[in-house]
Design an enzyme around this catalytic site. Sequence first.
Site, PDB file in Angstrom:
ATOM      1  CB  SER A 160      -1.047   0.032   1.341  1.00 40.65           C
ATOM      2  OG  SER A 160      -1.644   1.256   1.184  1.00 40.65           O
ATOM      3  CE1 TYR A 187       0.447   4.444  -5.826  1.00 43.42           C
ATOM      4  CE2 TYR A 187       0.548   6.464  -4.280  1.00 43.42           C
ATOM      5  CZ  TYR A 187       1.118   5.112  -4.954  1.00 43.42           C
ATOM      6  OH  TYR A 187       2.137   4.229  -4.067  1.00 43.42           O
ATOM      7  CE  LYS A 191      -0.590   1.526  -4.184  1.00 43.10           C
ATOM      8  NZ  LYS A 191       0.398   0.315  -4.188  1.00 43.10           N
TER       9      LYS A 191
END
Length: 323
Positions: A160, A187, A191
């Site tokens: 992550s 993003y 994550k």
Amino acid sequence: MREFGFESTTSEVIAGLDLSGRVALVTGASAGLGVETARTLAGAGATVWLLARDRGKLDAALAQLQAESLPGRLESALLDLADLDQVRVAAAGLLAACPKIDLLINNAGVMACPHAETAQGFEMQLGTNHVGHFLLTGLLLPALKAAAASGRAARVVNLSSAGHRYSAFDFEDPNYRQRTYDKWEAYGQSKTANVLFSVALDARAREAGVRSFAVHPGAISTELGRHMDREDMARITANFPGGKWTFKTVPQGAATSVWAATAPELEGRGGLYLEDCHIATAAAEGSRDGVQSWAVDPVAAERLWQLSEAWVGESFLAGEVHA
Ligand SMILES: NC(=O)c1ccc[n+]([C@@H]2O[C@H](COP(=O)([O-])OP(=O)(O)OC[C@H]3O[C@@H](n4cnc5c(N)ncnc54)[C@H](OP(=O)(O)O)[C@@H]3O)[C@@H](O)[C@H]2O)c1
């Protein structure tokens, strides 16, 4: 008593551990943290499969590690996470070659790319970072469970990022069909998905001896920043204390992945977010450290699991959710 922190390296974390007889798979093992993670696991005697999408880069990484005469066997296979058909082909080959898989390091990732879609139409960061890994892991579960049946838990490590704080998971519009694409928000969402996946996988698979962890590796100068422009650099630098980058080296960056995969201290644990080779605490307001509550919410984790199953058209570990 082993104690590690921000500056700990892969060699410190693996010291004294013997992985001979164990099989590890590392995605995105053609660059950056993936190569270092593969090197470290093979250095401790594991058979390591390097998985990557680019044949030239994969062969170069394999040749680089082979030249180091590591004690563990090295193998490689092509895997493009942005095409679920290719994930299925890769998983079938891996299952045929590896009846038991002890460690799966879901390391591959893309960050802040311009808007694009995977072969099946997922937003590229969500599709690569989460959906491809979800399908790969699900298809490999028989081999992970087989390894765990030998008496030692198998582990799935999902890379992550502290960037998960940029966004919770948007269940209304995960693929940016209605909202305007924002590369950092996307993003962050992907994550966050990596952490939620770790929580849900651990809840479902722990009874079968498969444990899962999410990892923030730190900030490391790798090819991950290939899509960053000057404005991105300025914005991210401003987030660091005193406006200065606090980078880790690659061996420091890969240390938390290796710790997640191998640490005896984590035996009997799972569903956790790790950073700097320790279990992270809840993120304090305005802090770059720690994990946001939205990323470890078991209800959101289960919701994402079910959505991901619908997306890939497969059901894994049905009826095996444990509180
Ligand atoms: N570096 C950091 O500061 C940092 C911080 C937080 C989190 N992370 C996370 O750490 C992980 C590793 O990052 P890194 O820094 O090592 O980045 P990197 O050097 O860019 O390596 C990423 C790897 O993922 C592979 N990859 C990308 N798209 C793929 C796809 N569709 N199918 C298969 N493989 C694919 C890349 O292959 P190609 O070489 O073919 O592109 C490469 O091997 C990522 O998940 C990232 O989000 C890194």
